[in-house]
Design a protein around this motif. Structure first.
Motif, short mmCIF file in Angstrom:
data_model
loop_
_atom_site.label_atom_id
_atom_site.label_comp_id
_atom_site.label_asym_id
_atom_site.label_seq_id
_atom_site.Cartn_x
_atom_site.Cartn_y
_atom_site.Cartn_z
N GLU A 1 0.84 -1.20 0.00
CA GLU A 1 0.00 0.00 0.00
C GLU A 1 0.87 1.26 0.00
N PHE A 2 1.94 1.21 0.76
CA PHE A 2 2.86 2.34 0.81
C PHE A 2 3.50 2.56 -0.56
N ARG B 1 12.43 5.03 -5.79
CA ARG B 1 12.79 3.91 -4.92
C ARG B 1 11.91 3.93 -3.67
N VAL B 2 11.17 2.85 -3.46
CA VAL B 2 10.32 2.69 -2.28
C VAL B 2 10.53 1.27 -1.75
N LYS B 3 10.90 1.17 -0.48
CA LYS B 3 11.15 -0.13 0.13
C LYS B 3 10.62 -0.14 1.56
N CYS B 4 10.67 -1.32 2.19
CA CYS B 4 10.14 -1.47 3.55
C CYS B 4 11.12 -2.25 4.42
N LEU B 5 11.15 -1.89 5.69
CA LEU B 5 12.01 -2.54 6.68
C LEU B 5 11.17 -2.97 7.86
N ALA B 6 11.18 -4.26 8.17
CA ALA B 6 10.45 -4.78 9.33
C ALA B 6 11.46 -5.21 10.38
N ASP B 7 11.45 -4.51 11.52
CA ASP B 7 12.35 -4.80 12.63
C ASP B 7 11.58 -5.57 13.70
#
Length: 411
Positions: free
Chosen positions: A200-201, A210-216
């Motif tokens: 969705e982001f 450039r669009v990415k995601c980080l799950a901590d």
């Protein structure tokens, strides 16, 4: 049909919103004596005034909010959005408890928050993202920004999905629509939310940026506990039913999950379905999962695991063997995910939870590392396409760089 992207997870402090799942708030942590460096940088809260008309409210009906530190210089049009963690609630009583805290009401939220780690505005603390627009969206819905329900008898709003949408609208109006690059992140319950909202982001922006995601610390496995039961499976089912979680574009529903769930296989499938590049930052011995799903009071009524839960150095041989099995399940869960060149992975062998928010674990002279590569550098190398990052640590106790969490009192 209610659909739930079972990432075999559901995160933080995930604290369920009940007391047992909010150990961050009730237990003092000791972390090798290391503290954040530099002068603290505090950012004020902004409440979203337009949210009420759209029903995008916290559990008690108050307005949701966020903290925005504007970017500058080369980062003026770059955006890093962090979703706050804080667990969930799966029944009316635990949600009512949460409703009277910062996890369920903006009335109890801090008016200012310290930005450190990945949110720091100092190049010596956060070399690749320090001058970006950095945002922390507060968490007050109890279901990782996913719920869409209301309990009139208890006066509880479950509007996480609406809060997500109104927050994105707000940030777009504040300049995020002009972003030339963006990163969505979150820790624990926020890490799970970052996974669920990742595509969705991505859809908010033109395809050429450039669009990415980080799950901590956003991975929570459907693992068997020390009593042979599956604590998280039952708990997450309660969250989904209570909060009317409904996710689009998911090919299986809650009932199918309950009947056919196969742990690591489904987790890997769920992660692999995400189209946007995703980085998983996790410990192989996550202390939240150890305390709240593997060795709970119910699963360990005689307290054999208490010392091990409080301090990993006090785990006996049999307990370490059990935890090595948990690590093996985690690695199996991400195997297919890691095969994609677009994805990144950093799984170390520390007894910790959330490593991107704390300065000492995110970026410092003695921060955790795998093969001499720290967390901040690994995330940045992956984000900027400098290198493929697929780092998995050797089993405990081989890693001397860990900042293990040690708890000062039992509960």
């Amino acid at each position: 049909m209610k659909s739930f992207l079972v990432i075999s997870l559901f995160a933080l402090l995930l604290p369920r919103c009940s007391r047992g799942f909010e150990y961050w708030n009730q237990t003092k942590l000791v972390d090798d004596g290391i503290t954040d460096v530099g002068v603290p940088h505090f950012v004020p809260i902004t409440l979203i005034g337009s949210a009420a008309a759209k029903g995008a409210v916290c559990m008690d009906g108050s307005l949701p909010g966020y903290h925005l530190d504007k970017g500058f210089g080369s980062g003026a049009n770059s955006w890093l959005v962090q979703l706050e963690g804080g667990g969930w609630c799966n029944d009316i009583n635990s949600c009512l408890y949460r409703k009277k805290s910062r996890r369920g009401s903006s009335y109890y939220m801090e008016k200012q928050l310290q930005f450190s780690g990945i949110l720091s505005n100092k190049p010596e603390e956060n070399p690749d993202f320090y001058n970006w627009n950095r945002v922390k969206i507060r968490y007050c819905d109890g279901a990782s920004f996913l719920g869409e329900g209301y309990d009139s008898a208890a006066g509880l709003f479950f509007r996480g999905q609406r809060i997500w949408l109104v927050s994105m609208e707000e940030l777009m109006s504040k300049g995020m629509r002009y972003a030339d690059q963006a990163l969505l992140t979150g820790c624990s319950a926020g890490g799970l939310a970052a996974i669920h909202h990742c595509d969705e982001f991505r859809a908010l922006f033109p395809g050429n940026i450039r669009v990415k995601c980080l799950a901590d610390a956003g991975m929570f496995l459907d693992a068997i506990d020390v009593a042979g039961q599956r604590t998280l499976r039952h708990f997450f089912g309660g969250v989904v039913n209570l909060q009317d979680i409904l996710l689009e574009n998911v090919s299986f529903g809650l009932q199918e999950w309950r009947e056919t769930y196969q742990g690591p296989a489904l987790l890997a499938f769920s992660l692999f379905c995400i189209q946007t590049p995703l980085f998983l930052l996790n410990t192989a011995y996550d202390v939240w999962q150890l305390q709240e799903s593997l060795a709970t009071k119910a699963a360990d009524p005689h307290g054999y695991w208490i010392d091990c839960k409080m301090n990993n150095a006090k785990c006996n041989t049999g307990q370490i063997e059990f935890l090595q099995g948990f690590r093996n399940q985690m690695l199996l869960s991400v195997r297919k995910f890691s095969l994609s060149s677009k994805n990144g992975l950093f799984i170390n062998s520390c007894f910790a939870h959330c490593q991107s928010e704390r300065q000492d674990t995110w970026f410092g002279s003695n921060s955790p590392s795998i093969r001499n590569r720290g967390i901040a550098k690994s995330v940045a190398d992956w984000y900027f396409d400098r290198f493929q990052v697929k780092l998995v640590d050797c089993p405990y106790p081989c890693d001397g760089s860990c900042h293990n969490l040690v708890f000062s009192r039992r509960y």
